[in-house]
Write a protein that holds these residues in place. Sequence first.
Motif, PDB file in Angstrom:
ATOM      1  N   GLU A 168       3.044   9.657  -5.835  1.00  0.00           N
ATOM      2  CA  GLU A 168       4.039  10.572  -5.272  1.00  0.00           C
ATOM      3  C   GLU A 168       3.435  11.927  -4.898  1.00  0.00           C
ATOM      4  OE1 GLU A 168       6.765   9.559  -4.270  1.00  0.00           O
ATOM      5  OE2 GLU A 168       8.152  11.234  -4.049  1.00  0.00           O
ATOM      6  N   TRP A 169       2.489  12.427  -5.747  1.00  0.00           N
ATOM      7  CA  TRP A 169       1.935  13.760  -5.453  1.00  0.00           C
ATOM      8  C   TRP A 169       1.217  13.746  -4.099  1.00  0.00           C
ATOM      9  CZ3 TRP A 169      -3.194  13.949  -4.423  1.00  0.00           C
ATOM     10  CH2 TRP A 169      -4.025  12.955  -4.979  1.00  0.00           C
ATOM     11  N   LYS A 170       0.675  12.559  -3.742  1.00  0.00           N
ATOM     12  CA  LYS A 170      -0.018  12.424  -2.467  1.00  0.00           C
ATOM     13  C   LYS A 170       0.997  12.185  -1.353  1.00  0.00           C
ATOM     14  CE  LYS A 170      -3.448  11.302   0.377  1.00  0.00           C
ATOM     15  NZ  LYS A 170      -3.775  12.450   1.205  1.00  0.00           N
ATOM     16  N   ILE A 189       0.835  -1.199   0.000  1.00  0.00           N
ATOM     17  CA  ILE A 189       0.000   0.000   0.000  1.00  0.00           C
ATOM     18  C   ILE A 189       0.872   1.252   0.000  1.00  0.00           C
ATOM     19  CG2 ILE A 189      -1.631   1.366   1.371  1.00  0.00           C
ATOM     20  CD1 ILE A 189      -2.744  -1.360   2.390  1.00  0.00           C
ATOM     21  N   ILE A 190       1.850   1.274   0.926  1.00  0.00           N
ATOM     22  CA  ILE A 190       2.721   2.449   1.034  1.00  0.00           C
ATOM     23  C   ILE A 190       3.423   2.728  -0.295  1.00  0.00           C
ATOM     24  CG2 ILE A 190       4.734   3.424   2.203  1.00  0.00           C
ATOM     25  CD1 ILE A 190       2.666   3.208   4.262  1.00  0.00           C
ATOM     26  N   ARG A 191       3.907   1.647  -0.900  1.00  0.00           N
ATOM     27  CA  ARG A 191       4.664   1.808  -2.156  1.00  0.00           C
ATOM     28  C   ARG A 191       3.801   2.379  -3.266  1.00  0.00           C
ATOM     29  NH1 ARG A 191       6.875  -3.310  -1.378  1.00  0.00           N
ATOM     30  NH2 ARG A 191       5.435  -4.145  -2.941  1.00  0.00           N
ATOM     31  N   ASN A 192       2.506   2.076  -3.221  1.00  0.00           N
ATOM     32  CA  ASN A 192       1.639   2.453  -4.338  1.00  0.00           C
ATOM     33  C   ASN A 192       0.869   3.755  -4.155  1.00  0.00           C
ATOM     34  OD1 ASN A 192       1.813   0.304  -6.512  1.00  0.00           O
ATOM     35  ND2 ASN A 192       1.702  -0.894  -4.632  1.00  0.00           N
ATOM     36  N   ILE A 193       1.158   4.437  -3.054  1.00  0.00           N
ATOM     37  CA  ILE A 193       0.556   5.774  -2.922  1.00  0.00           C
ATOM     38  C   ILE A 193       1.245   6.675  -3.946  1.00  0.00           C
ATOM     39  CG2 ILE A 193       0.270   7.773  -1.392  1.00  0.00           C
ATOM     40  CD1 ILE A 193       0.404   5.802   0.971  1.00  0.00           C
TER      41      ILE A 193
END
Lengths: 441, 244
Positions: free
Chosen positions: B236-238, B230-234
């Motif tokens: 970048e702008w967020k 999950i963390i990896r797929n947030i």
Amino acid sequence: MKVTNWGNFPVTEAEVKSFSTQGEAMEAVAGWDELIPRGLGRCYGDSSLGKNILSTLSFNRFLSFDEKTGVLHCQSGVSLEEILNIFVPRGWFPPVTPGTKFVTVGGAIASDVHGKNHHKEGSFRKHVDAITVLTGNGKIVRCTPEENAELFHATCGGMGLTGLILDAVIRLKPIETAWIQQRSIKAPDLETIFRLFSENVEYTYSVAWIDTLARGSKLGRSILLLGEHATRSQLQTSSQKENPYRIPGKRKLTVPFNLPNFTLNNFSIKLFNAFYYGKHPRGEKTALINYDSYFYPLDFIHHWNRIYGKRGFTQYQLVLPPASGYEGVRKVLEHTTRSGYGSFLSVLKYFGPDQGLLSFPMEGYTLTLDFPVSENLMKMLNELDTIVKDAGGRLYLTKDSRMSPAMFRETYAHLPGFREVRKAFSSAGKFESLQSRRLEV
Amino acid sequence: MSQYCLILGAKSAMARAIAHKFAGNGYDLILAARNPAEIEADAADIRVRFSRDVKIAAFDATAFQTHQNFWDNLQPKPSVVVCAIGYMPKQQDAEKDTALALTAMHTNFTGVANILNIAANYMEEQKAGCIIGISSVAGERGRASNYFYGSAKAGFTAFLSGLRNRLASSGVHVLTVKPGFVYTRMTEGLPLNPKLTAKPEEVASDIWKAFRKKKNVLYTKWMWRGIMWIIRNIPEWKFKKMKI
């Protein structure tokens, strides 16, 4: 964080730290104005509770072991359970063991624990060759029965009040097998059990389960459990003979949550006692039992203390000298049953001669009772205190959570000597527990 | 002939638990730390508990020039190398102090990569062996709160992955361990969710199982695999606006 010991009473709020090196221990001790060391928290009351608690559980290394003499040097956080797991397979056994294996070596020394073999082999401290203590003045002192002897004798049974026990040298005893040859004898009343104790002094292990709710002519009916380490020739099955040090694994039960307070009451206890006493055949029987079941019957029920419910329970363990033992025990049993208090797990044992500074055991008869905590219990226990005191006896600090300073002072004759040692090492005021404050040690 | 397991960074609670696990399963040990005197007691403990041979050696991850010598002097050579070296600096301090920042990055990445490369060279020749590198979930993505540690671990993870690729044809097993939160000195004082935090013994148990099964990447505790996905797929702008 919230901390409580085995009786779930009292519960206290404390800052807890642990240490895994001597340096960290010294830092922790220097950084607090007041603290109490704590091991596995198997005392029943407030002995290892305080506002600052230093846990020894991360200081649990074995330092050396001599396989010829059984002499073991280890840090104070090592538990008897670890010692059993590692050394029984090598043919060695703890010289003295209390009713649970979940105690640390430091705790065993600080409470000067006793076992079923006290009448023959003394308390734990008799088998300790040396201890290293970090005292209140920040010094690390090595003490033995000869060197720094006053600190040694004060620390054994000293409830952690002389300083932090860092490591100890203890003597394990050699065994041929992991089994115990048990002989159990039924005693229909108090007079009989007292007689049986003296008739069977040559047994290494002896203790009696006593039905404290029996009244009248049945008062004090018990089952005497005698034991010896089994020799190779006493083993029965071929798997035992092939692996004399291996015991079957125990299926562990657990009490997952506090049972409702009403679970243990006079009626249910009476029922249990009647069943337990009844199922033993009249007279005597012998059996081969593995060490885990013989010495630690309750350990396999994890959290058995939750049977008492959220209110918690308190243990009352007394010892009376031989002269007043019989009458004193009789009076205590009569008083508890008359007041309507039933004890669930009750044990009677004979102690051999012993005299430490603050150590509990002395020659005579020790009776252990446990009661769920309730409003009027304290009043009843104060009344028992009077009986015990008048009979020249005393109570076990490791079980105590409510004794008064006066009762303590009047029954522990060597208290002044103990206070001297604490003062000499600047441990008074530094190493304090809720119990030491309550008792005004 | 008994097998030896070398544990680099043997002083930590995690290393200690791993040492006990391997010793309990029949391995002799070589424990290496910057200050060998500090692990004497641990070595004695393992000898008594498990009746195994335990050697002690001095090793400093940041002293690169000593690494080849260190490896050459190991007698006997270990068949398993566990790298448990890690150092987490205070993020704010590292931002202001170059020396501190560099120490963190060398300890967590370049230094350990160097010694593992040396070990890999040997194992490749032997066509046997196992390298277990303890990286971290912090290496999955750089966060403002911990990126000196995190970026070094990210580098270490990539290094181990490269090593795995290189050594696959030589039969050498490379295991990357990515712990989430663990109860150790490194995390003392941090507010940790008990459901997500592992005890050192649990990490050691997971590592032993992964070692036996020849796994490539291990997350411990197991739920961190999902959490990091999950963390990896947030996007970048967020992520750049988040404070985690």
